[in-house]
Enzyme design. Structure first.
Site, PDB file in Angstrom:
ATOM      1  CG  HIS A   1      -6.982  -4.098   1.897  1.00  0.00           C
ATOM      2  ND1 HIS A   1      -8.285  -4.187   1.511  1.00  0.00           N
ATOM      3  CD2 HIS A   1      -6.342  -5.058   1.459  1.00  0.00           C
ATOM      4  CE1 HIS A   1      -8.503  -5.448   0.727  1.00  0.00           C
ATOM      5  NE2 HIS A   1      -7.357  -5.962   0.838  1.00  0.00           N
TER       6      HIS A   1
ATOM      7  CB  CYS B   1     -10.781  -2.584  -0.636  1.00  0.00           C
ATOM      8  SG  CYS B   1     -12.597  -3.142  -0.208  1.00  0.00           S
TER       9      CYS B   1
END
Length: 578
Positions: free
Chosen positions: A131, A70
């Site tokens: 993130h 990610c």
């Protein structure tokens, strides 16, 4: 003659639309496999809106994430650069940010496509998952925050959706608990029993302070574990609007509806001005969730429910664009940050990861299943509907594509690894501009892909591959993810070579016997890797242990009562606002 005239009119209209500033809606799924959407061959998971998007535009069948994890994949997507260039590439086993109060993130020196578009007068928003860090030195500097990287508006989750965020869904830290808590507790218990037995047999007289020390040490370990379990969720699983915490801990109730409603409001607010909307879904990363309208409705359990809810959200955004009559001036992109997480299986045996179709591997490794992701572009009148492109492309390509369409020059002080996709999408070019693509496993160069000029072949050479476990499995199940170095990989000398164009499942590695040009091909790829490596510069490691660990002075909290952070300023029913 009539056909030629119609073709000329179409080209003129397309050029006029490209000449004006288009809008951009970039839809990013989390851990969605290329085998999940119906338009990529799934017959049982219902994705009518993603399929509608594909029918109306171009479907890329060799669209590649720049990283199979990610955080680095999203860094590459935002900057158009391999994540190793920005330092968002770990040299340890932990390849993503797990704590909101970590000091690492996307460096302030990096330039995102949002920054470029904001300078061109665009309204910019990121809704959903970020993130890529929050702050550097104190909780108020927000140096890594989306609003410091070109986004006028942010509403969403600054870290990521984890099992630990949803009570009853387990923990991603189970292995760490075992190594750091349960094993030491067992050793302490053995030591106490041994000392007690020796004392009873009068073979050894351990002073009482030794027993007290061991008891206190055990109590400390248990206390730390209980504290972690109690505080992790509120301290790391929260929603923000711009730089303010709005819900701590985050509630999953109608969460997709709330974020979708906010995205729709952004589109309506900015219908008269150029805009960039990045809608970054929490779906379908675990912990899986869905609203009552979707729970239990799919043929694939909680994973399918979440995927179908995300598809509903895609449809809502497309409907708003149609309602506002913006569809013909909006480039819509849909993709996933990496392949499906094949090791996501609960203790009860429920599969909570998606499908990577025919492809080997998945999230956290560079087999095709980990990096080949959905890639869909729609722009009516500019990109021909129903187009299918099987050329190597990358999620890094979004950066230069969007920048050029918005009229922004690319930064000249750094290497941009992405390539403008519009010639390929408009049919003005038949080949990708990527002759070579480099596949990183965190910090380590894992594989090279080569599409030679004047050739239909696509070669892929692995310098190392993960050790799948148990034997014969399609992933690294004991560790929940595959790691990138040491005892967890097998190194290959010579590199393991595949012809992806003929063997997309990567089942048959080539040899000097089966491929007469074996040495020549590998030499060309190794030389390309060496040239690429020489373009890299030493940069601070954003995912070092020092940048990963929790720092209390960086912790955001919406209340002033120590670590018991509780607040809720969110609209709980987003459906009313769509």
């Amino acid at each position: 003659m009539m056909t030629l005239l119609l073709l000329l009119l179409f080209l003129c209209e397309a050029q006029s639309r490209v000449a004006s500033k288009p809008n951009f809606v970039l839809l990013m799924a989390d851990d969605l496999g290329i085998g999940d959407p119906g338009c990529y061959g799934n017959k049982t998971l219902r994705t009518p809106n993603i399929d509608r998007l594909a029918r109306g535009g171009a479907k890329l069948t060799q669209h590649l994430a720049a990283s199979p994890l990610c955080t680095p994949s999203r860094a590459a997507f935002m900057t158009g650069r391999y994540p190793v260039r920005s330092g968002v590439a770990s040299q340890s086993q932990v390849g993503v940010f797990l704590f909101s109060a970590s000091s690492g993130g996307l460096p302030p020196s990096e330039i995102t496509f949002a920054k470029l578009l904001k300078d061109q007068g665009y309204s910019t928003a990121l809704i959903g998952k970020w993130h890529l860090g929050i702050s550097c030195h104190d909780r108020g500097d927000f140096c890594h925050h989306p609003t410091s990287h070109g986004f006028d508006y942010f509403h969403g989750l600054p870290v990521t959706n984890l099992r630990d965020c949803k009570p009853g869904e387990g923990s991603v830290f189970t292995r760490a608990f075992r190594l750091l808590v349960f094993v030491p507790l067992q050793l302490i218990a053995v030591a106490l029993l041994t000392l007690a037995l020796l004392k009873w047999l009068r073979l050894c007289r351990a002073p009482p302070c030794v027993f007290l020390f061991l008891f206190l040490l055990a109590a400390l370990l248990l206390g730390l574990l209980l504290g972690f379990l109690h505080y992790f969720r509120p301290l790391n699983c929260f929603l923000m609007r711009n730089r303010d915490v709005t819900q701590q801990p985050m509630s999953y109730d109608n969460l997709t509806q709330r974020l979708t409603a906010d995205a729709a409001r952004f589109l309506r607010r900015n219908a008269e001005t150029p805009f960039l909307l990045v809608l970054s879904y929490l779906h379908v990363h675990t912990a899986l969730f869905s609203s009552k309208d979707f729970a239990g409705k799919s043929q694939h359990g909680s994973y399918g429910d979440a995927a179908e809810e995300m598809d509903w959200s895609v449809g809502q955004i497309l409907d708003v664009l149609d309602e506002l009559k913006l569809a013909n001036n909006t480039l819509v992109y849909f993709s996933s940050d990496q392949g499906a997480h094949v090791e996501e299986v609960t203790v009860k045996g429920e599969v909570q990861g998606g499908s990577n179709g025919i492809y080997k591997g998945g999230k956290a490794n560079n087999w095709e299943g980990g990096i080949r992701v959905p890639g869909i572009f729609r722009w009516p009148g500019v990109i021909r509907a129903g187009l299918e492109i099987d050329e190597p492309t990358s999620n890094m390509d979004i950066f230069p594509t969007v920048a050029k369409l918005a009229g922004s020059p690319l930064p000249q002080d750094r290497v941009i690894d992405g390539r403008d996709l519009m010639p390929l999408l408009q049919g003005r070019a038949q080949r990708s501009e990527h002759e070579f693509l480099f596949h990183y496993c965190n910090f380590y160069l894992n594989a090279v892909r080569w599409h030679p000029p004047n050739s239909t072949s696509i070669w892929k050479a692995f310098f190392f591959t993960p050790k799948f476990s148990p034997e014969g499995a399609n992933g690294c199940f004991p560790t929940h993810l595959c790691f990138c170095h040491g005892q967890y990989v097998t190194y290959h000398d010579p590199p393991l070579l595949f012809e992806i164009s003929r063997d997309p499942r990567e089942r048959n590695p080539l040899t000097p016997t089966s491929e007469p040009r074996f040495q020549e091909i590998l030499e060309a790829m190794q030389e390309a890797a060496a040239r690429h490596t020489r373009t890299l510069q030493d940069v601070p490691n954003q995912l070092s242990l020092g940048n990963l660990i929790w720092k209390p002075w960086l912790q955001l909290c919406c209340s002033s009562w120590g670590l018991s952070c509780q607040c809720d300023r969110e609209d709980q029913d987003g459906r009313q606002s769509l």
